[in-house]
Design a protein around this motif. Structure first.
Motif, short mmCIF file in Angstrom:
data_model
loop_
_atom_site.label_atom_id
_atom_site.label_comp_id
_atom_site.label_asym_id
_atom_site.label_seq_id
_atom_site.Cartn_x
_atom_site.Cartn_y
_atom_site.Cartn_z
N VAL A 31 86.25 -48.73 35.60
CA VAL A 31 86.89 -49.09 34.34
C VAL A 31 87.43 -47.83 33.65
O VAL A 31 88.46 -47.86 32.99
N TYR A 32 86.75 -46.71 33.82
CA TYR A 32 87.19 -45.45 33.22
C TYR A 32 88.51 -44.98 33.84
O TYR A 32 89.40 -44.50 33.14
N GLU A 33 88.64 -45.15 35.14
CA GLU A 33 89.88 -44.76 35.82
C GLU A 33 91.01 -45.69 35.42
O GLU A 33 92.15 -45.24 35.19
N ALA A 73 83.47 -54.77 42.92
CA ALA A 73 82.42 -54.34 43.84
C ALA A 73 81.28 -53.75 43.03
O ALA A 73 81.51 -53.10 42.01
N GLU A 74 80.09 -53.99 43.49
CA GLU A 74 78.92 -53.45 42.78
C GLU A 74 78.92 -51.93 42.89
O GLU A 74 79.42 -51.36 43.86
N GLY A 82 80.76 -50.18 38.12
CA GLY A 82 81.32 -50.99 39.18
C GLY A 82 82.76 -50.58 39.46
O GLY A 82 83.33 -49.75 38.76
N TYR A 83 83.33 -51.15 40.49
CA TYR A 83 84.70 -50.83 40.89
C TYR A 83 85.54 -52.09 40.92
O TYR A 83 85.06 -53.17 41.28
N TYR A 84 86.81 -51.93 40.55
CA TYR A 84 87.76 -53.03 40.51
C TYR A 84 88.96 -52.67 41.37
O TYR A 84 89.35 -51.51 41.46
#
Length: 88
Positions: A31-33, A73-74, A82-84
């Motif tokens: 989310v930060y990226e 993704a966890e 997490g990753y999106y």
């Protein structure tokens, strides 16, 4: 408190990127990226904590609004986010 529109020099359209315009289909992002990318910054740009918190105010609703076009993704560990990424 609300302010009159006349108090501002310029008003900008509230346009947001579509997920496929913002994200590489082969990558996953925190989310930060995503917050950085939404502001036209590099995903790994250095920010101070206060600026990062402001950017998150934009990124979290963007992720929720575009959730049907995203996968999640966890995190690799409990200390990481997490990753999106784009659905393919």
């Amino acid at each position: 408190m609300p302010k009159p529109k006349d108090d501002f020099d310029r008003l900008h359209p509230c346009d947001f990127y579509e997920p496929d315009e913002l994200l590489d289909p082969d990558l996953m992002y925190t989310v930060y990226e995503i917050a950085r990318l939404l502001q036209g910054l590099d995903a790994d740009a250095e920010l101070d904590v206060a600026d990062e918190e402001i950017l998150l105010d934009w990124a979290i609703p963007w992720i929720m609004r575009n959730s049907e076009q995203l996968v999640v993704a966890e995190p690799p560990s409990d200390e990481e986010p997490g990753y999106y990424g784009l659905k393919t």
